[in-house]
Design an enzyme around this catalytic site. Structure first.
Site, mmCIF file in Angstrom:
data_model
loop_
_atom_site.group_PDB
_atom_site.id
_atom_site.type_symbol
_atom_site.label_atom_id
_atom_site.label_comp_id
_atom_site.label_asym_id
_atom_site.label_seq_id
_atom_site.Cartn_x
_atom_site.Cartn_y
_atom_site.Cartn_z
ATOM 1 N N SER A 77 25.021 59.399 57.741
ATOM 2 C CA SER A 77 26.639 60.463 57.073
ATOM 3 C C SER A 77 26.587 60.649 55.962
ATOM 4 O O SER A 77 25.742 60.076 55.332
ATOM 5 C CB SER A 77 27.045 60.078 58.271
ATOM 6 O OG SER A 77 28.345 61.688 57.730
ATOM 7 N N HIS B 92 27.056 65.249 65.395
ATOM 8 C CA HIS B 92 26.761 64.172 64.453
ATOM 9 C C HIS B 92 27.068 62.565 64.749
ATOM 10 O O HIS B 92 27.986 62.474 65.308
ATOM 11 C CB HIS B 92 27.970 64.421 62.989
ATOM 12 C CG HIS B 92 28.472 63.931 62.109
ATOM 13 N ND1 HIS B 92 27.330 64.130 61.404
ATOM 14 C CD2 HIS B 92 28.900 63.562 61.847
ATOM 15 C CE1 HIS B 92 26.608 62.776 59.807
ATOM 16 N NE2 HIS B 92 28.931 62.382 60.307
ATOM 17 N N ASP C 110 24.075 69.517 64.435
ATOM 18 C CA ASP C 110 25.267 68.873 63.451
ATOM 19 C C ASP C 110 26.515 69.580 63.179
ATOM 20 O O ASP C 110 25.882 70.055 62.520
ATOM 21 C CB ASP C 110 24.422 67.964 62.494
ATOM 22 C CG ASP C 110 25.269 66.842 62.251
ATOM 23 O OD1 ASP C 110 26.931 67.070 62.007
ATOM 24 O OD2 ASP C 110 24.780 66.202 61.369
#
Length: 252
Positions: free
Chosen positions: A128, A232, A199
């Site tokens: 991320s 995610h 995501d």
């Protein structure tokens, strides 16, 4: 093993502030030390959680360094303070708004790698926001300088980004044009990007776009892995492919 550190400024000759980084966790190689990889966590996380996951990977010849980002106000969270490698608002393809924060984190990472043996290969990766910072560090290596113009001291052999994005991707072509050294370094640096189609935090299009930009400016060895149904987070299949890729690229 863990330790703490502070970084003054951002690899700059005229630093404006001292940033306190959190604890750094180190996973020692269980076999022969052939490579060292810095791994950067995501927004609000810390180095401990990733160090535990990486410690269980079948990569006995890699030393993992898992730092913890400074705690700072984050625009995308309405100014709420949490661990973050740099400040970030809404994601866009525009240039990074917090170059100073990115440079400060990139400098901290370079310092962590400064004492590694010369015969050990070096890598950087992250998840991320950590992936974004890793990719930014990779572009600093390729250009030979930080965003503020100071020389960048680390040579990378591999870069991994999971569920992330490339900060300032739109500007990368302009800064690389005319630099034969940058084009040469980009052409030999392998990059693995992985992203889930589902995501909801860093949309898939940002990972895909990052891959396209890197390839278009001269990164010849960009691998982009797509995971249907993945949100995610990471899954075992993704980490297995990361292990295989690192084995091949770092010779470990």
């Amino acid at each position: 093993m863990s330790y703490t550190n502070a970084s003054s400024g951002s690899g700059s000759r005229s630093a404006r502030r001292t940033v306190e980084f959190g604890r750094t966790y180190v996973v020692r190689p269980k076999g022969k030390h052939l490579a060292t990889v810095v791994w950067l966590h995501g927004l609000g996380d810390n180095g401990s959680s990733w160090s535990q996951l990486l410690d269980n990977l079948p990569l006995p010849n890699i030393k993992w360094i898992c730092p913890t980002a400074p705690t700072r106000p984050v625009s995308v969270l309405g100014g709420f303070p949490c661990t973050a490698w740099f400040d970030e608002g809404e994601l866009s393809d525009d240039g990074p708004k917090d170059v100073e924060g990115l440079d400060t984190s990139a400098s901290h990472i370079a310092n962590l790698l400064s004492t590694e043996p010369s015969d050990v290969k070096l890598g950087i990766g992250g998840f991320s926001m950590g992936a974004a910072c890793a990719l930014y560090s990779a572009t600093c290596f390729v250009q030979g300088r930080y965003g503020n113009g100071s020389p960048y001291p680390v040579n990378f052999n591999a870069v991994v980004g999971l569920s992330g994005w490339l900060p300032g991707g739109q500007n990368l072509r302009n800064v690389m044009e005319g630099s034969h050294d940058a084009i040469r370094r980009a052409a030999s640096l392998p990059v693995l990007l992985c992203h889930g189609v589902g995501d909801e935090v860093v949309p898939y299009k940002f990972g895909e776009r990052s891959s396209q930009i890197l390839s278009s400016v001269g990164f010849r060895y960009v691998t982009f892995k797509t995971y249907q149904g993945l949100g995610h987070y990471t899954v075992p299949k993704e980490m297995e492919e990361v292990c295989q890729w690192l084995n091949e690229r770092l010779g470990v």
